[in-house]
Scaffold this active site. Structure first.
Site: not given
Length: 222
Positions: A93, A125, A143
């Site tokens: 994240e 990343d 996602d």
């Protein structure tokens, strides 16, 4: 009707846009500027992303799974409920505030999933994590945008272009799967997956029950 309450704002690293955390009663919303990215009432397709991926690695004794984007944790929680105790799950994240929200105002939604011993957190990343080591993952779940384009970060485009898909395929173990969530179909992306050497299955799913918005999950097998 209960009005929305603005709880916090977070800058997206390297971008001009911001994420906003909103609450209305027990309902939460994460918005990119004024566009809603996710809502705590709509988790069906994110949970399907985890379920479909878990089915693909069911025969692996100790699967290694990379989840790109924590969001509201729907995919992580569903994955943990389906994967064995021997699994290792890494969550990448890039926005630190999203993880702070998960441990703070949205702690009830998180349900302790971030403290599961199978889970490790990378404030990074996901594209960089994918490129770190070949053959590292049995499943990569993405996602991080509303589809296979860089909505939240323009740099995310490199996840979905030919080079990015090649990197993802190289990062998978034999018979591994790349699973990509999208709010809409994208025929060009389906073709790129095939051109990158994946076997491709496109699954339609719902955001909520049988009446929610239609979403798409690509399952790309190595």
């Amino acid at each position: 009707m209960i009005p929305w309450e603005h709880l916090d704002t977070a800058a997206i690293p390297g971008e001009a846009g911001t994420l906003r955390l909103m609450r209305r009663g027990t309902e939460y919303s994460i918005q990119l500027d004024r566009n809603e990215l996710m809502n705590s009432r709509l988790s069906g397709s994110e949970e399907a992303l985890a379920r479909l991926s878990a089915e693909r690695v069911a025969g692996v004794k100790a699967p290694r799974v990379l989840i790109g984007g924590y969001g509201m944790g729907f995919t992580l929680r569903a994955a943990l409920s389906l994967l064995p105790e021997t699994a290792q799950v890494t969550v990448a994240e890039i926005v630190p505030a999203v993880l702070a929200w998960a441990r703070g105002p949205m702690a009830k939604l998180t349900g302790g999933s971030l403290d599961d011993p199978r889970v490790s957190i990378r404030e990074a990343d996901v594209a960089a994590v994918i490129r770190e080591r070949p053959g590292a993952w049995d499943a990569i779940l993405l996602d991080v945008d509303n589809g296979p384009d860089g909505l939240t970060r323009t740099e995310n485009d490199r996840l979905y272009d030919a080079a990015g898909l090649g990197a993802a395929r190289a990062a998978l173990r034999p018979k591994g799967v790349l699973a990509v969530w999208s709010a809409h179909p994208d025929a060009a992306f389906t073709r790129r997956l095939g051109q990158a050497g994946f076997s491709v299955e496109e699954v339609a799913t719902r955001a909520r029950g049988k009446r929610g918005a239609r979403h798409v999950i690509w399952l790309a097998g190595r």
